[in-house]
Enzyme design. Sequence first.
Site, PDB file in Angstrom:
ATOM      1  CG  ASP A  18     -11.713 -60.869 -83.390  1.00 26.79           C
ATOM      2  OD1 ASP A  18     -10.811 -60.022 -83.208  1.00 26.79           O
ATOM      3  OD2 ASP A  18     -11.522 -62.100 -83.279  1.00 26.79           O
ATOM      4  CG  ASP A  20      -5.886 -62.655 -86.075  1.00 26.93           C
ATOM      5  OD1 ASP A  20      -5.242 -63.187 -86.983  1.00 26.93           O
ATOM      6  OD2 ASP A  20      -5.736 -61.464 -85.730  1.00 26.93           O
TER       7      ASP A  20
END
Length: 227
Positions: A18, A20
């Site tokens: 991932d 953010d």
Amino acid sequence: MPLRGDAGPLQLQAAIIDLDGTMVDTVGDFEAALNAVLGELALPPVDRGFIERTVGKGSEHLIRSTLAQVGADAGLYPQAWALYQQHYRVMNGRHSAVYPGVTEGLRQLTAAGLKLACLTNKPTAFARPLLVAKGLDGFFSVVFGGDAFARKKPDPLPLLRTCEALGSTPARTLMVGDSSNDARAARAAGCPVVLVSYGYNHGEPAEAAGADAVIARLDALDLRSVL
């Protein structure tokens, strides 16, 4: 961090990371862009705490939630969305920083022979430039944003399609994220999952999301803990 099991190399084929809250602390970018939008609409600003609790489900959710937070008419969404695209494109990467241990952790995963993909709910047009700006783009074979597939995390579809792009099987593809979105998507896709403890998990502790492990830094990941 040991990357080999007792019988030789570990059997993971790939890892999906991932963006953010996992690799880059982007709250500053969101804060600058959102408050620029709200200022143009003559609306009050939002604070970092609200943003940390709200990011992670895609830009559409973020904009709608922000309008609701400041008591604005939901009918402002199209205008707010257009303004957000303009402002975020300018702010992207300016007020953000790579978390400690991320670059080292990506190097270790690559050295272990894993193919890497970045999978985020951030729009692809924002994700790719951010990775470039932070010097992380070279680690990834593929990069998919929240607009790349018909559904976003926590739906398993993005993970399954990313595994297809990597040529890996879900059971041998590690998901590394920061939130229950990542954990739920991984579980539904059949991927092992590790969460970082420092990200944006909607105001909840990462330990409550049901991951195989929770780590304080990406370079502290012991792949044996998820196999």
